[in-house]
Design a protein around this motif. Sequence first.
Motif, PDB file in Angstrom:
ATOM      1  N   TYR A 250      -7.407  -6.870   0.410  1.00  0.00           N
ATOM      2  CA  TYR A 250      -7.437  -5.416   0.550  1.00  0.00           C
ATOM      3  C   TYR A 250      -8.054  -5.022   1.892  1.00  0.00           C
ATOM      4  O   TYR A 250      -8.860  -5.770   2.456  1.00  0.00           O
ATOM      5  CB  TYR A 250      -8.266  -4.798  -0.578  1.00  0.00           C
TER       6      TYR A 250
ATOM      7  N   TRP B 115     -11.363  -0.169   1.677  1.00  0.00           N
ATOM      8  CA  TRP B 115     -11.033  -0.129   0.248  1.00  0.00           C
ATOM      9  C   TRP B 115     -11.925  -1.114  -0.510  1.00  0.00           C
ATOM     10  O   TRP B 115     -12.443  -0.793  -1.579  1.00  0.00           O
ATOM     11  CB  TRP B 115      -9.554  -0.478   0.068  1.00  0.00           C
TER      12      TRP B 115
ATOM     13  N   SER C  62      -1.006  -4.961  -5.581  1.00  0.00           N
ATOM     14  CA  SER C  62      -1.664  -3.705  -5.200  1.00  0.00           C
ATOM     15  C   SER C  62      -2.326  -3.824  -3.831  1.00  0.00           C
ATOM     16  O   SER C  62      -2.377  -2.844  -3.078  1.00  0.00           O
ATOM     17  CB  SER C  62      -2.720  -3.340  -6.246  1.00  0.00           C
ATOM     18  N   SER C  63      -2.825  -5.022  -3.538  1.00  0.00           N
ATOM     19  CA  SER C  63      -3.468  -5.198  -2.234  1.00  0.00           C
ATOM     20  C   SER C  63      -2.471  -4.972  -1.117  1.00  0.00           C
ATOM     21  O   SER C  63      -2.794  -4.390  -0.078  1.00  0.00           O
ATOM     22  CB  SER C  63      -4.087  -6.596  -2.117  1.00  0.00           C
TER      23      SER C  63
ATOM     24  N   GLU D 190      -1.917  -1.315  -0.656  1.00  0.00           N
ATOM     25  CA  GLU D 190      -3.017  -0.717   0.107  1.00  0.00           C
ATOM     26  C   GLU D 190      -2.916  -1.081   1.579  1.00  0.00           C
ATOM     27  O   GLU D 190      -3.213  -0.270   2.459  1.00  0.00           O
ATOM     28  CB  GLU D 190      -4.364  -1.172  -0.456  1.00  0.00           C
TER      29      GLU D 190
ATOM     30  N   ARG E 226      -0.283   1.076   3.095  1.00  0.00           N
ATOM     31  CA  ARG E 226      -0.797   2.426   3.308  1.00  0.00           C
ATOM     32  C   ARG E 226      -1.723   2.446   4.520  1.00  0.00           C
ATOM     33  O   ARG E 226      -1.696   3.356   5.335  1.00  0.00           O
ATOM     34  CB  ARG E 226      -1.530   2.916   2.063  1.00  0.00           C
ATOM     35  N   SER E 227      -2.545   1.400   4.596  1.00  0.00           N
ATOM     36  CA  SER E 227      -3.463   1.308   5.727  1.00  0.00           C
ATOM     37  C   SER E 227      -2.702   1.191   7.038  1.00  0.00           C
ATOM     38  O   SER E 227      -3.049   1.806   8.045  1.00  0.00           O
ATOM     39  CB  SER E 227      -4.386   0.098   5.532  1.00  0.00           C
TER      40      SER E 227
ATOM     41  N   GLY F 242      -5.611   2.012  -6.998  1.00  0.00           N
ATOM     42  CA  GLY F 242      -4.822   2.552  -5.896  1.00  0.00           C
ATOM     43  C   GLY F 242      -4.616   4.052  -6.067  1.00  0.00           C
ATOM     44  O   GLY F 242      -4.745   4.828  -5.119  1.00  0.00           O
TER      45      GLY F 242
ATOM     46  N   LYS G  92      -6.453   7.218  -3.835  1.00  0.00           N
ATOM     47  CA  LYS G  92      -5.706   8.317  -3.207  1.00  0.00           C
ATOM     48  C   LYS G  92      -6.186   9.665  -3.731  1.00  0.00           C
ATOM     49  O   LYS G  92      -6.357  10.619  -2.974  1.00  0.00           O
ATOM     50  CB  LYS G  92      -4.206   8.156  -3.493  1.00  0.00           C
TER      51      LYS G  92
END
Lengths: 265, 105
Positions: free
Chosen positions: A13, A17, A50-51, A54, A57-58, B49, B53
Motif C-alpha cells: 500500500y 495509507w 486492494s493494495s 490504492e 489511485r495514488s 479503501g 475515500k
Amino acid sequence: MNSWLFRSLVALYPKAWRERYADEVGDLSAELLEAGETTRLHLALELARSSLAERVRSLHRGRSMVVLSGSTALVVVVVAAFLATNGFGLGGPSSPRTTPVGWVPVAYRAAQVSVPPSAVFISTEAAGIGSIMLVATSETSGGVCLGSAGPGGTHVCLLPLRQVPSAYASEKPAILGGVPVYLGPNGDYYVPSLGVAIMAIGPLARRIVDTLTRIRLPTARCMHANPQRGLYRPSSEDLLITGDATVDATHPVLDRVIAVVACGN
Amino acid sequence: MTVEGIRGSSDRSVLVLTSLAAGPKHGYGLIKDIEGFAGVKLGPGTLYGCLAKLEQAGLVEALPTEDRRHPYRITASGLQAVRERLIESARIAELGLGRVAGAMS
C-alpha cells in the motif's frame, strides 16, 4: 494471518495509507479470521488486490501534481543519479535487455519485462495457488501484477498509461532497453511510448525493471496451454502461472488459467 | 473524492454510507451489516479503501478505538450525499420498473 505475510501485503500500500489504516486493517483481518468469516488465502488476495487499487489511485493523484514538493523532487534526483551510476544508462546509449537464464518474459501492452520463474500473475477474481504470493490486477484500470511470496518479496505491476504525468513531461527520460522511461518516486516508472506505468517494490524490483524492452517474446520457445492464443499478453481477465509454481488443482481458479509458460531464451 | 464525487463513486461507498446511516459501526460490524442488507461481502482491503475515500471527503469520521475495534460514523455531509444518491437511484429504479412493466404488458 502470518505476520510476515501481512507485513508483506501492507507494504504494497502507499505509505500514507499504511500509516493511517494498516493497524485497523490488521485488527479487522484478525477478527474476520477468528470468526471464520474468511480464509488466510482469500484475505491475502483481497488485501493484495486492494493494495493495487490504492496504488493506482495514488498514481492518478500523482499525475495531477504539476509541482513536485521539495522532498519528492529530491527523491527523483537521487533515484536518477543512482540509476545513472548503476547501469541504467540515464541519457546514454541504449543497451538491449535480455531475459536472465531461467526467467520468463512477460508482455503487457507494448512492454515486456522478465521475471523469476516463481512469479505468478492473477486476475481480480482468482484465488488459491499453492503457497505462492499472488497479486491481483486492478479492478478499475486493468494491468497485470506479479510477485512472489516470502519476507521481502518482490511485487511488480504493469498498468495502463496513456501519457506521461505532467510533473515529468519536461524531464529528460532515462533509457532502459532502448525505451525512454520517466522515473517517478517510490518505484514508479512511466513508459508512455509503450503504454505502461510500472510500479516495482522489493529486492528484485530493479532487476525486473531493468529487463524492460519492447515486446519480443520468443513465442516459438514458449508452451501455451492454449496454442490458439499465440503471443501471450496478460489482461485483467487472465491468469498466468509460470515455471515451477505449485497449483492447487481443486481450486476453481484453474478455469481462468490461460497459459502455463515455460519460456527460455 | 469530494462530496459531489460520490455521485460517480462505486456502489460500495454507498453501501458503507447506508450502513453508517443507521449508526456508528466498526469494520466487522460494517461488513456484516452490508452483507445482511445488500448481500455483498466486502473484504477488509475493499472496506478500508472505501472508508479512506469517504474519510478524505469528509463523509465519514473515525471515532475513538474500542478494544481494538475502530468505529466510524457518518457525517452530516455524508448523510446529505448518500441521501441525494439514493434519491437519484430510486428515481432511476422507478423509471426503469415502469418501462419494464410497459414492455412486459
